[in-house]
Design a protein around this motif. Structure first.
Motif, PDB file in Angstrom:
ATOM      1  N   ARG A 170      63.584  76.216  -3.585  1.00  0.00           N
ATOM      2  CA  ARG A 170      62.511  76.221  -2.591  1.00  0.00           C
ATOM      3  C   ARG A 170      62.844  77.114  -1.396  1.00  0.00           C
ATOM      4  N   GLU A 171      64.100  77.080  -0.976  1.00  0.00           N
ATOM      5  CA  GLU A 171      64.508  77.866   0.189  1.00  0.00           C
ATOM      6  C   GLU A 171      64.321  79.364  -0.031  1.00  0.00           C
ATOM      7  N   ARG A 172      64.735  79.845  -1.193  1.00  0.00           N
ATOM      8  CA  ARG A 172      64.656  81.284  -1.482  1.00  0.00           C
ATOM      9  C   ARG A 172      63.390  81.662  -2.242  1.00  0.00           C
ATOM     10  N   GLN A 173      62.593  80.666  -2.634  1.00  0.00           N
ATOM     11  CA  GLN A 173      61.371  80.904  -3.403  1.00  0.00           C
ATOM     12  C   GLN A 173      61.680  81.724  -4.667  1.00  0.00           C
ATOM     13  N   GLU A 174      62.567  81.152  -5.491  1.00  0.00           N
ATOM     14  CA  GLU A 174      62.973  81.795  -6.745  1.00  0.00           C
ATOM     15  C   GLU A 174      63.053  80.758  -7.851  1.00  0.00           C
ATOM     16  N   LEU A 175      62.807  81.215  -9.070  1.00  0.00           N
ATOM     17  CA  LEU A 175      63.042  80.422 -10.268  1.00  0.00           C
ATOM     18  C   LEU A 175      64.358  80.906 -10.865  1.00  0.00           C
ATOM     19  N   LEU A 176      65.284  79.975 -11.072  1.00  0.00           N
ATOM     20  CA  LEU A 176      66.630  80.332 -11.508  1.00  0.00           C
ATOM     21  C   LEU A 176      66.844  79.984 -12.974  1.00  0.00           C
ATOM     22  N   SER A 177      67.360  80.959 -13.716  1.00  0.00           N
ATOM     23  CA  SER A 177      67.702  80.753 -15.122  1.00  0.00           C
ATOM     24  C   SER A 177      69.215  80.832 -15.261  1.00  0.00           C
ATOM     25  N   SER A 202      70.952  80.245 -17.996  1.00  0.00           N
ATOM     26  CA  SER A 202      71.325  80.873 -19.261  1.00  0.00           C
ATOM     27  C   SER A 202      71.230  82.403 -19.215  1.00  0.00           C
ATOM     28  N   ALA A 203      70.254  82.940 -18.492  1.00  0.00           N
ATOM     29  CA  ALA A 203      70.104  84.397 -18.375  1.00  0.00           C
ATOM     30  C   ALA A 203      70.825  84.950 -17.148  1.00  0.00           C
ATOM     31  N   ARG A 204      71.263  84.046 -16.242  1.00  0.00           N
ATOM     32  CA  ARG A 204      71.924  84.439 -14.999  1.00  0.00           C
ATOM     33  C   ARG A 204      70.999  85.301 -14.140  1.00  0.00           C
ATOM     34  N   LEU A 205      69.716  84.902 -14.105  1.00  0.00           N
ATOM     35  CA  LEU A 205      68.712  85.661 -13.359  1.00  0.00           C
ATOM     36  C   LEU A 205      67.929  84.748 -12.414  1.00  0.00           C
ATOM     37  N   ALA A 206      67.458  85.333 -11.314  1.00  0.00           N
ATOM     38  CA  ALA A 206      66.592  84.646 -10.353  1.00  0.00           C
ATOM     39  C   ALA A 206      65.280  85.422 -10.275  1.00  0.00           C
ATOM     40  N   TYR A 207      64.204  84.756 -10.671  1.00  0.00           N
ATOM     41  CA  TYR A 207      62.881  85.376 -10.663  1.00  0.00           C
ATOM     42  C   TYR A 207      62.173  85.030  -9.354  1.00  0.00           C
ATOM     43  N   PRO A 208      61.588  85.999  -8.684  1.00  0.00           N
ATOM     44  CA  PRO A 208      60.910  85.707  -7.412  1.00  0.00           C
ATOM     45  C   PRO A 208      59.593  84.953  -7.611  1.00  0.00           C
ATOM     46  N   VAL A 209      59.237  84.187  -6.580  1.00  0.00           N
ATOM     47  CA  VAL A 209      57.931  83.535  -6.517  1.00  0.00           C
ATOM     48  C   VAL A 209      57.269  84.102  -5.261  1.00  0.00           C
ATOM     49  N   ARG A 210      56.191  84.834  -5.450  1.00  0.00           N
ATOM     50  CA  ARG A 210      55.497  85.483  -4.338  1.00  0.00           C
ATOM     51  C   ARG A 210      54.119  84.869  -4.146  1.00  0.00           C
ATOM     52  N   HIS A 211      53.883  84.340  -2.967  1.00  0.00           N
ATOM     53  CA  HIS A 211      52.598  83.709  -2.637  1.00  0.00           C
ATOM     54  C   HIS A 211      52.252  82.620  -3.649  1.00  0.00           C
TER      55      HIS A 211
END
Length: 68
Positions: A22-29, A31-40
């Motif tokens: 919630r703080e960074r507004q990201e979805l974290l994976s 298994s893939a070691r990736l953080a996907y942004p959530v915009r608006h």
């Protein structure tokens, strides 16, 4: 981010679960070691838009509650 939506979303790379930061507004994976942004309030589930998670972030994810 709507909890029902989070239950339906998976990582587009690994098809694994996602955690919402919630703080960074990201979805974290983990298994893939990736953080996907959530915009608006809209998840951007594109690999080329994601940032790579650090080893520290992966370790923190392992100690937190399981993904939604």
């Amino acid at each position: 981010m709507d909890t029902k939506l989070l239950e339906l979303l998976v990582c587009p790379v690994t098809k694994g679960p996602l955690n919402f930061d919630r703080e960074r507004q990201e979805l974290l994976s983990r298994s893939a070691r990736l953080a996907y942004p959530v915009r608006h309030g809209i998840p951007i589930l594109l690999e080329n838009e994601a940032r790579t998670l650090s080893d520290e972030e992966i370790a923190k994810l392992a100690t937190e509650r399981p993904p939604l």
